[in-house]
Each structure stands twice: as C-alpha cells, then as structure tokens.
Design a protein around this motif. Structure first.
Motif, PDB file in Angstrom:
ATOM      1  N   UNK A 293       1.855   9.781  -5.536  1.00  0.00           N
ATOM      2  CA  UNK A 293       1.457   9.002  -6.545  1.00  0.00           C
ATOM      3  C   UNK A 293       1.105   7.575  -5.991  1.00  0.00           C
ATOM      4  N   UNK A 294       2.069   6.800  -5.430  1.00  0.00           N
ATOM      5  CA  UNK A 294       1.809   5.703  -4.787  1.00  0.00           C
ATOM      6  C   UNK A 294       0.597   5.670  -3.619  1.00  0.00           C
ATOM      7  N   UNK A 295       0.924   6.641  -2.587  1.00  0.00           N
ATOM      8  CA  UNK A 295      -0.087   6.509  -1.513  1.00  0.00           C
ATOM      9  C   UNK A 295      -1.612   6.966  -2.113  1.00  0.00           C
ATOM     10  N   UNK A 296      -1.619   7.905  -2.801  1.00  0.00           N
ATOM     11  CA  UNK A 296      -2.899   8.348  -3.159  1.00  0.00           C
ATOM     12  C   UNK A 296      -3.603   7.241  -4.170  1.00  0.00           C
ATOM     13  N   UNK A 297      -2.940   6.239  -4.837  1.00  0.00           N
ATOM     14  CA  UNK A 297      -3.629   5.193  -5.456  1.00  0.00           C
ATOM     15  C   UNK A 297      -4.229   4.236  -4.342  1.00  0.00           C
ATOM     16  N   UNK A 298      -3.417   4.055  -3.292  1.00  0.00           N
ATOM     17  CA  UNK A 298      -3.727   3.363  -2.219  1.00  0.00           C
ATOM     18  C   UNK A 298      -4.838   3.589  -1.510  1.00  0.00           C
ATOM     19  N   UNK A 299      -4.863   5.026  -1.209  1.00  0.00           N
ATOM     20  CA  UNK A 299      -5.958   5.555  -0.670  1.00  0.00           C
ATOM     21  C   UNK A 299      -7.327   5.559  -1.135  1.00  0.00           C
ATOM     22  N   UNK A 300      -7.328   5.684  -2.678  1.00  0.00           N
ATOM     23  CA  UNK A 300      -8.283   5.897  -3.431  1.00  0.00           C
ATOM     24  C   UNK A 300      -8.956   4.399  -3.522  1.00  0.00           C
ATOM     25  N   UNK A 301      -8.086   3.319  -3.576  1.00  0.00           N
ATOM     26  CA  UNK A 301      -8.551   1.899  -3.885  1.00  0.00           C
ATOM     27  C   UNK A 301      -9.215   1.452  -2.527  1.00  0.00           C
ATOM     28  N   UNK A 302      -8.769   1.971  -1.315  1.00  0.00           N
ATOM     29  CA  UNK A 302      -9.249   1.523   0.007  1.00  0.00           C
ATOM     30  C   UNK A 302     -10.428   2.123   0.183  1.00  0.00           C
ATOM     31  N   UNK A 303     -10.801   3.425  -0.258  1.00  0.00           N
ATOM     32  CA  UNK A 303     -12.100   3.814   0.074  1.00  0.00           C
ATOM     33  C   UNK A 303     -13.041   3.955  -1.403  1.00  0.00           C
ATOM     34  N   UNK A 304     -12.757   2.950  -2.203  1.00  0.00           N
ATOM     35  CA  UNK A 304     -13.354   3.146  -3.610  1.00  0.00           C
ATOM     36  C   UNK A 304     -14.955   2.800  -3.474  1.00  0.00           C
ATOM     37  N   UNK A 305     -15.358   1.780  -2.601  1.00  0.00           N
ATOM     38  CA  UNK A 305     -16.632   1.530  -2.571  1.00  0.00           C
ATOM     39  C   UNK A 305     -17.484   2.698  -1.665  1.00  0.00           C
ATOM     40  N   UNK A 306     -16.906   3.011  -0.823  1.00  0.00           N
ATOM     41  CA  UNK A 306     -17.330   4.133   0.251  1.00  0.00           C
ATOM     42  C   UNK A 306     -17.730   5.278  -0.520  1.00  0.00           C
ATOM     43  N   UNK A 307     -16.689   5.839  -1.531  1.00  0.00           N
ATOM     44  CA  UNK A 307     -16.820   6.849  -2.224  1.00  0.00           C
ATOM     45  C   UNK A 307     -17.805   6.808  -3.584  1.00  0.00           C
ATOM     46  N   UNK A 308     -18.017   5.270  -4.004  1.00  0.00           N
ATOM     47  CA  UNK A 308     -18.844   5.113  -5.094  1.00  0.00           C
ATOM     48  C   UNK A 308     -20.142   5.275  -4.647  1.00  0.00           C
TER      49      UNK A 308
END
Length: 525
Positions: A293-308
């Motif tokens: 849960x913790x690591x997934x949130x971090x990974x999501x936020x780190x790659x947020x702009x790229x994914x968006x």
C-alpha cells in the motif's frame, strides 16, 4: 385547498420537463429494439464502434480528463475556495467521518470488485511498457501503479467537477438539481428550452449506459461465482436470468423508498465489503499487503505526470484503447450519477473542503482496497502456485474467486463475494434510477416511484442487451460511445462553473478588482 396548491408546482415541474423523460426513454427503447432485431449485427457494430472511437479519440480523452483534474486542483488555490456551498451561514449536514464514508461508497461498487484482482494480474502478465518482462517483480510494480492511475485522482477529478457544479448552482443559486442548471451562466434562459433538454437527455443516456456497464460486469462476476460454488455453468442466458432476478430485487428496493431500501442495503453491502477486505488482509500475506500500500502510493505519485500524458504515440500499440480510454469514458458516463450524489451530501462545505474531501478520502480508501486485493493476487502469482494469471486471462470475472481459492474458508469467502456483488448491483440500479428520474423530473428530488421502477427495469434490459450483443466488449463500447459526447458537455460545464464563481458576490475580490477600487479612491481624493 392547501393540498391542491402544494400539488400544482410539483406537477408543473415534471410536466415542463416531460420532453426529457420521453426523449430519453424513446432513445433507450429504440436502442433495445434495434439491437434485439439482430444480435449478431449489433455485436459487430459494437466492436467496430469501440475500435474507431478508441483509436481516434484516445488523445482527447486523456487530455480532457487531465484538464478536469487541473481545473479542480487550481480551484483549491483561488479566491473561490472560501465560498461555502449553500451560503455563508450553511452548516454541514454530516460529520467529517460520515461524509467521507459516503464519498467512498459513491465510488465503491461493482467495478472495483470486478477489477481489483483482474486488472493487476492482466497488466503484470501483459506489460504495456517496453523492456518489462511479464510476471516479474518489475511487472507487478508497474501493474499496481497503472491500476492506481485508473482508479485514482483522475476519476475523482471528474466526479468533483460535476458534483461541485451541481452543488454550487443548486445550493447557492437555488437552481433545480439537474445537469442543465450548471450551464445558466453561459446559456442564460436558453437552458429552459431545447438546448437544456438536450443536455439533460445526454446526461440521462450517459448515466444509464454507465450504470448498465457496471450491472453487466457485476452479473458476469455473479455467474462466475455461482459456477465456482455450485457448478451451474457460465452462459449469456444464465446471466440474463440473473439480471432479471436481481433487477426484481432492485425494484423492491425502489418501492421500499430511500430509507427502507437504499440505506439498509448500503449499510449491508459496505459492512460485508469491509468484512471481505479484513478477511483477505489477515488471511493473506499481511505485511506484504501493508507494505505494498505504501510503496504503490509512492510509485503512483512518482510517475503521475508520465502516466497522465502517456498516449502510446511512439509505441504504436493499442493497449490504452481497452484500458485507459475505457476507464475515462466510463467515469465520465458515471459522473452525473456520482456527482449528484456527492452534491446532495456536501451542503455546508466550503469549496476547498469539498475538493480536498472528494479527491483525497475516497482515493486513499480505494487504494487500500486495490492494494489488499491486487497485491494478494500478485503475491499468489509470484510466490505461490503461479497459476492465477492463466485463469484470469481465460476469464476476467472468475479472477476474484480463483484468488480466494488459495485461502482458508474459500467457499465461505466466495459466497460472501457473491452477496456483496448482488447488493452492490441492487443499490447501483436503485440509486442510478433515482438520479435519472431526478433529471427527467426537472430536479424534483422526490420523483414518482413508478418512473424509478421504469428506469431500474430499463437499466437491467440494456445490460442484458449489451451482454447478448457482445459481452465485455459491448459493455466497454457503451461507456466509450456515451462518454465521448458527454466529455464535451463537461468541458463547457467547467467554463460555466468558472464564470458563475467569478460573478459570485461571496467570493473575495480579485487583484484586478482591488486595484480598480484603489484607483477609484485615488481619483475621488
């Protein structure tokens, strides 16, 4: 005498918007008849439409959903953020805990149960990014960040836009609780004519197909669960019969009313869902799930702009057509439904409270659900028997039950899953029909029960037709086809909301307004 006076406004209000009801109903009935005349042709048409729209509108869906989220986040830092929904003296009806719980329940539904196991496994076994080997730890990490992306801030940015628009114009401008009301700053009195009717009709059609998509997914999963438990087999006929039975339950819920039907079922399914969540958390690899849960949130936020902003332009692949484009269209189609619900429970909140609550609370709770079920499935695939991916790729609806098969009391847990899905089916149908009926009744929040029964039945009928005409592909097509034109409506709604807020006397003055006042004072001196 007084009763007659009280009845007249309600009857007039519904009669004025009769074109919305009859046009919407006519379009849906026409769709059902044309599809049933030739199911094979309908299936081919659905497939061709999905391919064409997804391929040609991919950039538009991705760009416009980014725009909605940017606009909502921007409002947090503007002078409009202090405006209170309902006026400066309005008080919240619900505590923070109750309000946030209801926000989560608005977005928590059949789709989350359907995809929480299947989507991470599908992404891990078919990685969309070059250089990532299937069913590895890297593939699992990417799978969870993609799943978070599809169920995260972008989805709730759409809901926040619609919910804020409806709440602001309904509570602050005393407008009827309909989609057309949000366009008055741009269209003026024209919202009371054919243009307004067209907006509401499109909202009704989008909502009905969005809800029907969820019902179709849900009944496929119910069928898979019953087959897993009792060996009844999986077939379109069985699924149609299940839709008929569960729609009958939804009709009973409609007749029981809001307090007797929806409220009690909502309490039941949220309690059952929480029990299921805790079972998987503690019966599964608990530390792995909590750490994920913790690591997934971090990974999501780190790659947020790229994914968006990723559109597969340089990969020349079609992965996003079946995933991101479908999800964005589905959330857009659902937005009148979810938006109206969160608008009704948010009176008394400031715009800043509203945005922070809608973006953060349900997103973090959804992430918890996805992490527990998604990571449990990935753990079983990577470090367990390693057979889950093969089963999921054969049949997405069976994914949840195949994962639970590795746990103690798997039959009991699977039966609980079926109960949860059925209750979500009933509440989605009942709530969806209520929202559609409010729109077709011109904002009357207590529409006739007979009309709600009609819409509940039509949702079931449309879901059945889509399943017979093409299964999962047809369900995706329904959302994409209705989501595309309604996305354009939401763009206009965004500008209308900005204009309405700019003209609100309750908003603190802008820098330009303050400057003009200072200049005027200097001139007067």
């Amino acid at each position: 005498m007084s009763e007659a006076k009280n009845d007249k406004p309600a009857r007039k209000r519904i009669d004025v918007h009769a074109p919305v009801f009859f046009c919407s109903a006519g379009l849906i009935i026409f769709f059902v008849i044309v599809s049933l005349v030739s199911l094979e042709t309908a299936g081919q048409t659905f497939s061709a439409m999905q391919s064409w729209i997804s391929k040609n509108s991919r950039w538009f869906f991705i760009g416009v959903v980014d725009l909605f989220l940017l606009f909502i986040v921007w409002l947090l830092f503007t002078r409009f953020s202090h405006i209170r929904l309902g006026g400066k003296d309005a008080k919240p009806e619900f505590s923070y805990f109750s309000w946030m719980s209801m926000l989560f329940s608005a977005g928590m539904g059949i789709g989350l149960l359907f995809y929480s196991v299947a989507e991470p496994i599908m992404h891990a076994s078919n990685p969309p990014f070059h250089g990532v080997e299937a069913l590895t730890e890297d593939a699992a990490r990417d799978a969870m960040q993609l799943t978070y992306f599809h169920w995260g801030f972008h989805a709730w940015g759409i809901y926040a836009l619609v919910g804020l628009s409806l709440a602001y114009f309904s509570f602050n401008h005393k407008a009827p609780l309909t989609i057309r009301s949000a366009f008055r700053p741009l269209l003026g009195d024209r919202v009371d004519g054919p243009i307004g009717n067209s907006i509401d009709i499109l909202a009704v059609v989008a909502t009905l197909f969005g809800v029907a998509t969820s019902l179709g997914l849900g009944v496929q999963q119910v069928n898979a669960g019953l087959d897993y438990l009792f060996g009844i087999g999986e077939s379109r006929i069985t699924q149609v019969l299940l839709i008929a039975g569960i729609t009958a339950l939804a009709t009973i819920s409609v007749v029981s009313g809001l307090n007797g039907g929806i409220r009690r079922l909502s309490e039941l399914n949220l309690s059952a869902a929480a029990l299921l969540l805790l079972f998987v958390l503690f019966a599964g690899p608990t530390l792995f799930l909590l750490g994920g849960y913790v690591q997934n949130i971090g990974s999501y936020l780190q790659n947020f702009l790229k994914l968006s902003t990723w559109t597969e332009t340089y990969q020349r692949t079609n992965w996003q057509e079946g995933w991101t484009v479908f999800y964005w269209a589905w959330w857009i189609a659902w937005s009148p439904f979810v938006g109206m619900f969160i608008a009704r429970i948010s009176r008394g909140r400031t715009i800043r409270e509203f945005i922070l609550g809608v973006l953060l609370a349900p997103t973090l709770m959804t992430f918890a659900w996805l992490s527990i079920f998604g990571n449990a499935a990935l753990f079983e695939q990577l470090y367990g028997a390693g057979e889950l991916a093969g089963e999921v790729n054969k049949s997405i609806p069976v994914a949840l039950f195949e994962m639970l098969d590795a746990y103690p009391l798997s039959k009991v847990a699977s039966l609980l899953c079926v109960v949860v899905i059925i209750t979500f089916f009933v509440t989605s149908s009942d709530s969806g029909s209520l929202v559609i009926d409010i729109i077709t009744a011109g904002g009357n929040t207590d529409p006739p029960v007979a009309q709600r029964v009609f819409w509940a039945v039509m949702e079931g009928v449309v879901a059945a037709v889509l399943l017979l005409g093409g299964g999962l592909g047809a369900l995706q097509t329904a959302s994409i086809t209705t989501g595309l034109p309604f996305a354009i409506v939401l763009v206009v709604m965004m500008f209308s909301l900005y204009k309405g807020l700019s003209q609100d006397p309750a908003a603190p003055p802008s820098y330009q307004q303050l400057r003009r006042k200072v200049e005027k004072l200097e001139q007067d001196r």
